[in-house]
Design a protein around this motif. Structure first.
Motif, PDB file in Angstrom:
ATOM      1  N   ARG A  48      39.712  36.003  56.768  1.00 55.04           N
ATOM      2  CA  ARG A  48      38.666  36.441  55.836  1.00 55.04           C
ATOM      3  C   ARG A  48      39.249  36.645  54.441  1.00 55.04           C
ATOM      4  O   ARG A  48      39.110  37.700  53.839  1.00 55.04           O
ATOM      5  CB  ARG A  48      38.021  37.728  56.350  1.00 55.04           C
ATOM      6  N   ARG A  49      39.891  35.626  53.936  1.00 55.48           N
ATOM      7  CA  ARG A  49      40.573  35.763  52.652  1.00 55.48           C
ATOM      8  C   ARG A  49      39.615  35.942  51.483  1.00 55.48           C
ATOM      9  O   ARG A  49      40.020  36.410  50.420  1.00 55.48           O
ATOM     10  CB  ARG A  49      41.471  34.549  52.408  1.00 55.48           C
ATOM     11  N   ASP A  50      38.342  35.573  51.655  1.00 56.32           N
ATOM     12  CA  ASP A  50      37.366  35.746  50.579  1.00 56.32           C
ATOM     13  C   ASP A  50      36.571  37.032  50.734  1.00 56.32           C
ATOM     14  O   ASP A  50      35.633  37.281  49.964  1.00 56.32           O
ATOM     15  CB  ASP A  50      36.406  34.552  50.535  1.00 56.32           C
ATOM     16  N   ALA A  51      36.923  37.855  51.719  1.00 56.57           N
ATOM     17  CA  ALA A  51      36.205  39.116  51.932  1.00 56.57           C
ATOM     18  C   ALA A  51      36.326  40.018  50.708  1.00 56.57           C
ATOM     19  O   ALA A  51      37.390  40.120  50.098  1.00 56.57           O
ATOM     20  CB  ALA A  51      36.753  39.826  53.167  1.00 56.57           C
ATOM     21  N   GLN A  52      35.213  40.669  50.342  1.00 55.86           N
ATOM     22  CA  GLN A  52      35.211  41.592  49.212  1.00 55.86           C
ATOM     23  C   GLN A  52      35.736  42.955  49.668  1.00 55.86           C
ATOM     24  O   GLN A  52      35.350  43.454  50.719  1.00 55.86           O
ATOM     25  CB  GLN A  52      33.788  41.750  48.660  1.00 55.86           C
ATOM     26  N   LEU A  53      36.603  43.536  48.873  1.00 63.43           N
ATOM     27  CA  LEU A  53      37.165  44.842  49.210  1.00 63.43           C
ATOM     28  C   LEU A  53      36.421  45.935  48.445  1.00 63.43           C
ATOM     29  O   LEU A  53      36.093  45.748  47.274  1.00 63.43           O
ATOM     30  CB  LEU A  53      38.654  44.887  48.873  1.00 63.43           C
ATOM     31  N   PRO A  54      36.161  47.073  49.091  1.00 57.56           N
ATOM     32  CA  PRO A  54      35.442  48.160  48.414  1.00 57.56           C
ATOM     33  C   PRO A  54      36.271  48.778  47.297  1.00 57.56           C
ATOM     34  O   PRO A  54      37.499  48.662  47.266  1.00 57.56           O
ATOM     35  CB  PRO A  54      35.186  49.172  49.539  1.00 57.56           C
ATOM     36  N   VAL A  55      35.581  49.456  46.390  1.00 59.21           N
ATOM     37  CA  VAL A  55      36.238  50.076  45.240  1.00 59.21           C
ATOM     38  C   VAL A  55      37.328  51.044  45.690  1.00 59.21           C
ATOM     39  O   VAL A  55      38.414  51.096  45.103  1.00 59.21           O
ATOM     40  CB  VAL A  55      35.200  50.802  44.359  1.00 59.21           C
TER      41      VAL A  55
END
Length: 292
Positions: A48-55
């Motif tokens: 999941r290299r394009d997964a968005q990480l939370p702030v």
């Protein structure tokens, strides 16, 4: 770091900020551990290299990278480590457990597998509690006691005992004070283990900044003119408090393995053996109490 960032961008951010300080392989290891700490399994990291990480995750990573830039060990930055596949809280009051010490623990566990009687175990200089707690969790029918001169270290070890659901008796005591040790521990032990300070002051020149600047020196170093300071004290105590045929397990300085064996021989221990670590260095000694 921007308001939104993918895991792949995060990896690139960490690598670019650390590439002039650490080797590539070490950075990649950092990245795997940090992302795992942030809740991304190794499988997710790969798939999941394009997964968005939370702030919140981005802020943790930013702070972690900034501290790594100062050569602070990652285990202290995250406040945790793994030892023998068990979780441990960690802070700068205790040494970071080494893979060699896992080898020592594994040796003890394997040596007790055929045991069918109760074993009383003492860990001298417990630090984070990694040896005592791992033995308590893996040696059946055992009672484990651990001692350290540092109350701060003992507090960390107590937290780790709770974390790993193990029952350990912790006692503050100084192994260099033999008489007070003998008073503190009036009963015999079937097994005494220790990974005491054994690095000579003269060896500092070859050590990295992340060790010298952050790990507790009192848990690492001994004077050049007394390289066996702790082993002499441990041997004197063990002579009085190892049960007949009781066993002693020590992690040692490979540079002084022959002298450590000679010390134990002169103290009348028997069945003394040197055991190499996985790097073929003479890292461990086992010995038995002579029957009395």
């Amino acid at each position: 770091m921007h308001n939104t960032i993918t895991m792949q961008e995060t990896r690139k951010y960490m690598f670019n900020n650390l590439k002039n300080i650490y080797p590539e392989g070490e950075i990649n290891s950092f990245i795997r551990v940090i992302l795992s700490y942030c809740g991304m399994s190794y499988t997710q990291q790969a798939l999941r290299r394009d997964a968005q990480l939370p702030v919140s995750t981005k802020e943790v990573i930013h702070q972690t990278v900034e501290r790594l830039k100062t050569m602070e060990p990652l285990q202290y930055v995250l406040g945790e480590t793994s030892f023998y596949s068990m979780p441990f809280h960690l802070d700068s009051t205790v040494l970071i457990p080494r893979p060699e010490t896992e080898e020592l623990v594994d040796m003890i566990i394997k040596s007790t597998q055929a045991n069918d009687r109760h074993l009383s175990i003492l860990d001298i200089g417990t630090g984070s509690g990694c040896i005592a707690i791992t033995l308590a969790g893996h040696v059946a029918n055992s009672t484990v006691t651990a001692t350290d001169v540092s109350e701060a270290a003992l507090n960390t070890a107590r937290r780790n005992a709770v974390l790993n659901n193990t029952a350990i008796t912790f006692v503050r005591a100084d192994i260099l004070q033999t008489e007070s040790m003998l008073t503190a521990f009036a009963s015999d032990f079937d097994l005494i283990v220790s990974n005491p300070p054994y690095v000579c002051e003269s060896e500092k020149a070859s050590m990295s900044a992340n060790v010298l600047d952050y790990e507790p020196h009192e848990a690492l170093f001994v004077p050049d003119n007394e390289p066996l300071l702790y082993y002499r004290a441990i041997a004197d105590f063990a002579l009085q408090r190892l049960s007949p045929d009781g066993r002693l397990f020590l992690e040692i300085n490979p540079l002084h393995s022959a002298e450590t064996v000679d010390l134990l021989l002169r103290k009348d221990f028997i069945d003394i053996s040197i055991h190499p670590d996985l790097s073929a260095k003479e890292r461990f000694i086992t010995a038995k109490q002579n029957k009395r």
